[in-house]
Design an enzyme around this catalytic site. Structure first.
Site, PDB file in Angstrom:
ATOM      1  N   CYS A 165       0.829  -1.208   0.000  1.00  0.00           N
ATOM      2  CA  CYS A 165       0.000   0.000   0.000  1.00  0.00           C
ATOM      3  C   CYS A 165       0.864   1.258   0.000  1.00  0.00           C
ATOM      4  O   CYS A 165       0.429   2.308  -0.481  1.00  0.00           O
ATOM      5  CB  CYS A 165      -0.946   0.002   1.198  1.00  0.00           C
ATOM      6  SG  CYS A 165      -0.113  -0.230   2.788  1.00  0.00           S
ATOM      7  N   HIS A 217      -1.038   0.977   7.611  1.00  0.00           N
ATOM      8  CA  HIS A 217      -1.591   0.988   6.247  1.00  0.00           C
ATOM      9  C   HIS A 217      -1.490   2.402   5.681  1.00  0.00           C
ATOM     10  O   HIS A 217      -1.613   3.385   6.408  1.00  0.00           O
ATOM     11  CB  HIS A 217      -3.051   0.535   6.285  1.00  0.00           C
ATOM     12  CG  HIS A 217      -3.720   0.513   4.946  1.00  0.00           C
ATOM     13  ND1 HIS A 217      -3.288  -0.289   3.917  1.00  0.00           N
ATOM     14  CD2 HIS A 217      -4.788   1.211   4.463  1.00  0.00           C
ATOM     15  CE1 HIS A 217      -4.074  -0.098   2.857  1.00  0.00           C
ATOM     16  NE2 HIS A 217      -4.979   0.807   3.169  1.00  0.00           N
TER      17      HIS A 217
END
Length: 998
Positions: free
Chosen positions: A454, A829
């Site tokens: 990510c 994330h």
């Protein structure tokens, strides 16, 4: 005594005389009496209550029963026994053909006096069985309401276990049969009350036993999807749906629309009947369920169902706007049906004859509901005008009807159309997107996460949304001897033109992977970005050196020579320059060094060092200017004077060090001439500006940090003392010194990294600073210019500053924010917010170089934001960007991308800005790349066709029964009883309430 009471009740005396005599009998009943006399009185009062032909007789029976229940409990319990109740429930009471309708009322009355008796459990067990049997017989709405009232007052009598689920299912089948036999308003209101009592019982059961919800919904779908019933099920079923928790909606719709055992005919029947539910008054959330199912069908590409249902039902939904009681829900459904039906004008044109009459009716009504609906309807009509132009004759009456209503701007129209379309309108292959991974309604494409990648996905999407950089990459010619840049070009091209909802960046990841990164582990996105830009820069420089050698061997033309001797693309787009000066505090000698940078790493000030606001006596050159009018895009720079002087020794003997202010800006009102930001403007009274309230939100509160605070801290002077002393070449020894950084060239895209990760010696780990930092939409960055450049700028801009000024304030617009969610750089994330900033105001620039006023420039906060989260792309807003840390403390802005606002450059701050701000058309891709994208799109189409064939073969082998709930059934034996005792579901169709809402 029973004979006396019966004689009094049956006599012809006036009621007031009878009442006095009855009162005496009741008073006497409060005294002790033998068991036989009690039984006689209980039998008489039961007879009066159940078979009395007047309300007066039933009231007397009720009073006597209550007295004996209170004063003779043992005799009452003996009389009110299980065998007697079973006889009442199964055989009724009274002569054949005239059975009493008050048995359930009688049982409810008597239960209150036996709740504590030894026989109570036996009675409860009996009633659990009997109420289930009763509902399987499909009683009338009135009797169903009585059962619901009894069970609501005495929940001990509700069937338990599997019988409870079966009871809920059969109760729903009863509701499906309900019909209002009268068109009178009083009868309809009574009917609605009865339905609400029954559905309210279901709500009570679901609250205490959530496992009953899904089987109940199973039965509901079985009813509404049935194609065998001659009469449609009652719209009263809408009352059941309103009590289903909304948090179950996504799961239910997803399972329902992806169950291959449900035929298209069943699904179309079900959604058609659900749309009829907009006629149901006082229902809550019904429109949400209808729209959710329509969206679910669009997600799995059931367009034939959607088209058929829309064309057959949209006029009926539209007609409900006449009735305030159902207007809100009907309007929501109508909006989605119209805005999603974008492949053809057919649905909208069905409504054209009805719109003027509805508008006239709503204007005549003159209520808040009507006014709000008119404005929403006008917005909807203008969206359709925009989408389906070319029918002036048809649209003229409608346009006349709505001419006095507000008209939405084009951006609002495009937003509504883009947000609600079944498919992307940009290409012909949109209808072949996968069933569960459909392309985002934004039209943007996601990136697959290849295992904690990510960090890369967020950086790639931010670079892609930097439109100037993207266009430059896509315009690269073949054979450019830059393999990594070529892979980036291919990745950008697929993000721009692929039909897939998300693509895999595997090839680019392997090419751009930093060798020290651990596969599969989370990495620092800022570290990856630095490595990527450095690789691209060095790769292009290597190519330039090769061409330089070719030139020396006279194998290169002059045009090619000029092209390859310019800056690299990375330098043009992201490169800036910074001058670092160190002044010895003993001899005052100054040494300076200029360095290039592609990003600024901004540290957080120590906790004991607070950045103070304007008016402070702090030595820090910090000032945060409130929202003001921005300058025209064509003239964004101004020479900064010296608002305040430092009280420190000067860095050089000739020129005092200036306080350089980093500013945040507000927004210019559209349609007004831009106003220069003069020194007076800083303190102007701006309270009347309606945009300032928004602009102030971009500035940080007094006790929190902002991006300008961090930049000012970065640019503030630093003392080099103690162990950090500076070795002065002139003094030839270590001396105290002062170090200061000054920007000498602002990059086209300014990248700011907030240094949130610091090493904690106590834990030997990198910890994260979770402070919330407010992010301005518009930023002014001070850039130092050479004296001759400064003088030239001043001559051309006499109204800006005094001669001798050496700083130009360069305006930057926020275009991307990469957010890190988590508490460590090794975990968490990444996702990013982005918008596309472009130079729309320069397209009509006159040839003489004079810029037009920016009166038509769109306000910065109106530009559409997008949220990129791996494969998922959605619409967002600057409000979401600003508030993300407030709502989610671990989600903090980490890397920011700002784009320099273009305009007439008074000095060559950087060449890339002027070059990059030229208007761009759609880049034409090279032949190989175009063919690769075309082949992949065809392959994707073939994949969808193959999947469709496999699904068709699978469906044909299955029984045509809806079994989408099978994953929730734990006991196979339940399947045999799920249909209930009587599978028939009767009518009470959509016309049941036309007296109220038709």
């Amino acid at each position: 005594m029973d004979k006396i009471l019966e004689a009094v009740v049956m006599s012809s005396y006036p009621n007031n005389v009878k009442q006095g005599l009855v009162r005496r009998v009741i008073e006497a009943a409060k005294q002790p009496m033998d068991s036989e006399q009690c039984w006689s009185m209980l039998e008489l009062s039961t007879k009066l209550y159940l078979t009395g032909d007047t309300k007066y007789k039933r009231e007397i029976g009720k009073e006597v029963l209550e007295v004996y229940g209170h004063y003779h409990p043992e005799e009452f319990e003996e009389f009110f026994n299980v065998r007697f109740l079973l006889s009442l429930l199964q055989e009724g009471y009274g002569p054949l053909g005239k059975r009493s309708h008050y048995v359930l009322d009688y049982i409810q009355l008597g239960l209150q006096f036996v709740l504590e008796s030894p026989s109570a459990n036996s009675i409860f067990n009996l009633l659990r069985i009997e109420v289930l049997r009763k509902v399987c017989e499909r009683p009338s709405p009135k009797q169903c309401a009585k059962i619901s009232k009894l069970l609501t007052q005495h929940p001990q009598c509700i069937p338990a276990g599997k019988h409870q689920i079966l009871f809920c299912q059969q109760l729903i089948r009863c509701i499906g049969q309900f019909q209002c036999v009268s068109e009178g308003e009083e009868d309809i209101m009574e009917f609605l009350e009865q339905v609400n009592k029954v559905s309210g019982l279901l709500q009570r059961i679901w609250r205490t036993q959530t496992s009953a919800i899904l089987p109940s919904l199973k039965e509901l779908f079985t009813i509404i999807s049935s194609t065998e019933e001659q009469e449609a099920p009652s719209n009263a079923l809408a009352s059941v749906v309103q009590f289903v928790p909304l948090e179950l909606m996504d799961g239910v719709i997803r399972n329902l629309t992806n169950d291959d055992s449900i035929t298209d005919v069943q699904m179309m029947t079900a959604i058609s009947r659900m749309i009829d539910w907009v006629s149901w008054p006082l229902g809550k959330n019904i429109d949400k369920w209808i729209i959710a199912l329509l969206k679910g069908l669009a997600a799995v590409k059931k367009f034939s169902i959607l088209i058929e249902v829309t064309l057959s039902k949209i006029e009926k939904v539209f007609s409900k706007l006449l009735y305030p009681i159902v207007r809100e829900g009907a309007l929501s459904v109508l909006q989605y049906m119209l805005l999603s039906f974008q492949h053809s004008h057919e649905a909208f044109h069905l409504l054209l004859p009805h719109i003027p009459r509805l508008v006239a009716s709503l204007k005549k009504e003159d209520s808040n509901s009507a006014t709000s609906s008119l404005e929403q309807l006008a917005e909807l009509v203008h969206c359709m005008f925009f989408r389906f132009s070319g029918f002036p004759d048809l649209y003229e009456p409608v346009l006349e009807a709505v001419k006095a209503l507000p008209i939405p701007n084009e951006d609002r129209i495009k937003h509504l159309l883009g947000q609600n379309a079944w498919t992307s309108q940009k290409n012909e292959l949109a209808c072949f997107y996968p069933r569960l991974a459909s392309k985002s309604e934004t039209g943007k494409i996601g990136l697959m996460n290849l295992g904690n990648t990510c960090y890369m996905n967020s950086i790639i999407q931010s670079l892609f949304m930097a439109s100037d950089f993207r266009h430059s990459v896509l315009n690269l010619t073949e054979g450019n001897s830059q393999p990594l840049m070529t892979k980036l070009q291919w990745l950008f091209a697929f993000l721009e033109h692929s039909q897939r909802p998300a693509i895999s960046p595997e090839s680019f990841l392997s090419a751009s992977w930093p060798p020290w990164f651990t596969p599969g582990a989370q990495q620092d996105c800022s570290e990856y970005l630095k490595y990527l830009l450095d690789r691209l820069h060095e790769e292009e420089k290597t190519g330039k050196r090769i061409y330089q050698k070719l030139k020396e061997s006279s194998l290169m033309s002059q045009a090619i020579e000029q092209h390859y001797l310019n800056k690299t693309l990375i330098e043009k787009m992201f490169g800036g320059k910074m001058m670092t000066k160190i002044r010895c505090l003993k001899c005052l000698n100054v040494s300076s060094r200029e360095e290039a940078f592609t990003d600024l790493s901004l540290a957080f000030p120590p906790p004991d060092r607070h950045v103070l606001r304007t008016g402070s006596t702090s030595v820090l050159p910090v000032e945060e200017i409130g929202p003001q009018f921005i300058e025209p895009p064509g003239n964004p720079s101004q020479i900064m004077g010296s608002p305040r002087k430092q009280k420190k020794p000067h860095v050089s003997g000739d020129h005092p060090a200036q306080l350089v202010l980093v500013e945040t800006l507000g927004f210019q009102e559209p349609g007004e001439q831009a106003t220069p930001l003069s020194s007076d403007a800083v303190n102007m009274d701006s309270a009347k500006d309606p945009l300032l309230a928004f602009g102030e939100q971009t500035c940080s509160p007094k006790d929190s940090r902002s991006v300008p605070d961090l930049i000012n801290y970065f640019l503030s002077p630093e003392r080099l003392t103690a162990e950090n002393k500076y070795h002065c070449e002139k003094c030839a020894s270590l001396q105290d010194a002062e170090k200061v950084a000054e920007l000498t060239e602002g990059p086209h895209y300014l990248i700011l990294t907030l240094l949130r990760f610091s090493f904690d010696p106590s834990t030997m780990k990198r910890k994260k600073i979770l402070d919330n930092v407010s992010i301005p939409l518009v930023l002014k960055l001070p850039v130092l210019v050479a004296p001759e450049e400064s003088e030239d700028v001043w001559h051309r801009r006499k109204d800006r500053a005094a001669p001798g000024s050496s700083f130009v304030s360069v305006v930057y617009d926020l275009c991307s924010v990469v957010v890190h969610s988590g508490i460590s750089s090794e975990s968490g994330h990444y996702y990013c917010y982005s918008r596309e900033c472009s130079d729309t105001s320069t397209l009509g620039q006159p040839q003489d170089g004079a810029q037009k006023p920016a009166s038509d420039k769109q306000l910065d906060f109106e530009i559409q934001w997008y949220l990129f989260n791996d494969t998922r792309v959605s619409f967002s807003s600057f409000e979401s960007v600003s508030n993300v840390t407030s709502f989610f403390p671990k989600d903090t802005a980490y890397v920011l991308f700002y784009r320099q606002r273009p305009g007439r450059q008074s000095c060559p701050l950087h060449e890339a800005g002027a070059e990059a701000s030229r208007p761009h058309g759609e880049p034409s891709l090279n032949k190989d790349l175009m063919e690769a994208i075309s082949k992949d799109n065809i392959l994707y189409l073939q994949e969808q066709e193959k999947e469709a064939r496999n699904r068709a073969a699978y469906i044909s082998a299955l029984p045509k029964s809806p079994l989408w709930w099978r994953d929730f059934d734990r006991d196979k034996d339940d399947d045999s009883s799920s249909g209930g005792c009587s599978p028939a579901a009767g009518g009470g169709g959509s016309g049941s309430f036309h007296g109220l809402v038709f």
